[in-house]
Design a protein around this motif. Sequence first.
Motif, PDB file in Angstrom:
ATOM      1  N   ALA A  50       0.909  -1.134   0.012  1.00 52.47           N
ATOM      2  CA  ALA A  50      -0.117   0.092   0.004  1.00 52.47           C
ATOM      3  C   ALA A  50       0.959   1.363  -0.099  1.00 52.47           C
ATOM      4  O   ALA A  50       1.933   1.082   0.353  1.00 52.47           O
ATOM      5  N   ALA A  51       0.413   2.262  -0.393  1.00 50.58           N
ATOM      6  CA  ALA A  51       1.086   3.600  -0.651  1.00 50.58           C
ATOM      7  C   ALA A  51       0.764   4.705   0.606  1.00 50.58           C
ATOM      8  O   ALA A  51      -0.521   4.387   1.144  1.00 50.58           O
ATOM      9  N   VAL A  52       1.594   5.109   1.078  1.00 53.81           N
ATOM     10  CA  VAL A  52       1.370   5.957   2.058  1.00 53.81           C
ATOM     11  C   VAL A  52       2.129   7.497   1.944  1.00 53.81           C
ATOM     12  O   VAL A  52       3.310   7.315   1.649  1.00 53.81           O
ATOM     13  N   VAL A  53       1.183   8.382   1.688  1.00 56.90           N
ATOM     14  CA  VAL A  53       1.710   9.694   1.323  1.00 56.90           C
ATOM     15  C   VAL A  53       1.132  10.906   2.332  1.00 56.90           C
ATOM     16  O   VAL A  53      -0.221  10.449   2.563  1.00 56.90           O
ATOM     17  N   LEU A  54       2.017  11.500   2.875  1.00 54.55           N
ATOM     18  CA  LEU A  54       1.285  12.774   3.587  1.00 54.55           C
ATOM     19  C   LEU A  54       0.829  14.018   2.807  1.00 54.55           C
ATOM     20  O   LEU A  54       1.489  14.209   1.744  1.00 54.55           O
ATOM     21  N   LEU A  55      -0.084  14.449   2.982  1.00 59.76           N
ATOM     22  CA  LEU A  55      -1.008  15.457   2.294  1.00 59.76           C
ATOM     23  C   LEU A  55      -0.840  16.653   3.271  1.00 59.76           C
ATOM     24  O   LEU A  55      -1.360  16.703   4.310  1.00 59.76           O
ATOM     25  N   HIS A  56      -0.410  17.895   2.493  1.00 60.49           N
ATOM     26  CA  HIS A  56      -0.604  19.170   3.360  1.00 60.49           C
ATOM     27  C   HIS A  56      -1.570  20.015   2.488  1.00 60.49           C
ATOM     28  O   HIS A  56      -1.460  20.133   1.168  1.00 60.49           O
ATOM     29  N   PRO A  57      -2.905  20.383   3.112  1.00 62.54           N
ATOM     30  CA  PRO A  57      -3.897  20.700   2.240  1.00 62.54           C
ATOM     31  C   PRO A  57      -3.546  22.399   1.835  1.00 62.54           C
ATOM     32  O   PRO A  57      -4.430  22.928   1.347  1.00 62.54           O
ATOM     33  N   TRP A  70       5.946  13.908   1.138  1.00 60.41           N
ATOM     34  CA  TRP A  70       5.001  14.939   1.684  1.00 60.41           C
ATOM     35  C   TRP A  70       4.758  15.858   0.617  1.00 60.41           C
ATOM     36  O   TRP A  70       5.673  16.593   0.431  1.00 60.41           O
ATOM     37  N   LEU A  71       3.534  15.752   0.422  1.00 61.25           N
ATOM     38  CA  LEU A  71       2.991  16.818  -0.887  1.00 61.25           C
ATOM     39  C   LEU A  71       2.012  17.897  -0.294  1.00 61.25           C
ATOM     40  O   LEU A  71       1.056  17.523   0.506  1.00 61.25           O
ATOM     41  N   ASP A  72       1.895  18.807  -1.142  1.00 58.87           N
ATOM     42  CA  ASP A  72       0.807  19.967  -0.852  1.00 58.87           C
ATOM     43  C   ASP A  72      -0.114  19.680  -1.818  1.00 58.87           C
ATOM     44  O   ASP A  72       0.012  18.841  -2.728  1.00 58.87           O
ATOM     45  N   TYR A  73      -1.288  20.323  -1.947  1.00 51.55           N
ATOM     46  CA  TYR A  73      -2.265  20.138  -2.657  1.00 51.55           C
ATOM     47  C   TYR A  73      -2.044  20.554  -4.048  1.00 51.55           C
ATOM     48  O   TYR A  73      -2.547  20.397  -4.975  1.00 51.55           O
ATOM     49  N   LYS A  74      -0.802  21.300  -4.350  1.00 55.16           N
ATOM     50  CA  LYS A  74      -0.485  21.595  -5.751  1.00 55.16           C
ATOM     51  C   LYS A  74       0.678  20.608  -6.348  1.00 55.16           C
ATOM     52  O   LYS A  74       1.369  21.033  -7.357  1.00 55.16           O
ATOM     53  N   ASN A  75       1.026  19.433  -5.562  1.00 52.15           N
ATOM     54  CA  ASN A  75       1.968  18.466  -6.011  1.00 52.15           C
ATOM     55  C   ASN A  75       3.374  18.830  -5.701  1.00 52.15           C
ATOM     56  O   ASN A  75       4.195  18.453  -6.320  1.00 52.15           O
ATOM     57  N   ASP A  76       3.467  19.783  -4.982  1.00 51.93           N
ATOM     58  CA  ASP A  76       4.970  20.515  -4.544  1.00 51.93           C
ATOM     59  C   ASP A  76       5.242  19.463  -3.509  1.00 51.93           C
ATOM     60  O   ASP A  76       4.573  19.489  -2.386  1.00 51.93           O
ATOM     61  N   GLU A  77       6.406  18.946  -3.319  1.00 52.42           N
ATOM     62  CA  GLU A  77       7.105  18.120  -2.567  1.00 52.42           C
ATOM     63  C   GLU A  77       7.606  18.889  -1.311  1.00 52.42           C
ATOM     64  O   GLU A  77       8.331  19.884  -1.453  1.00 52.42           O
ATOM     65  N   LEU A  78       7.240  18.700  -0.098  1.00 48.58           N
ATOM     66  CA  LEU A  78       7.607  19.380   1.099  1.00 48.58           C
ATOM     67  C   LEU A  78       8.834  18.826   1.757  1.00 48.58           C
ATOM     68  O   LEU A  78       9.008  17.527   1.624  1.00 48.58           O
TER      69      LEU A  78
END
Length: 87
Positions: A32-39, A77-85
């Motif tokens: 499974a994939a696990v990705v953190l999302l920043h809104p 860890w990505l934000d809503y714009k697909n920028d990696e944090l």
Amino acid sequence: DNGSGGLIAYRCSKTALNALAKSLFVDLKGQAAVVLLHPGYVRTAFTEFLGFIDPADSVKGMIRQIEATDSNTEFRWLDYKNDELEW
């Protein structure tokens, strides 16, 4: 950013979720994939409506990131714009 202090319980809960996500990624790798999302800084009551993005736009962006994720996706860890944090 913690230049302002305060919000201790909120900051602790976010830290715990980040650690949980990283552990799940290690334990479930290949299954499974696990990705953190920043809104983003969303206009809500929590931000006193001072955010830079509407909730609907934030959700649309995060859904795009989820749809682009599969079981081979590396932890990120990505934000809503697909920028990696930075992790």
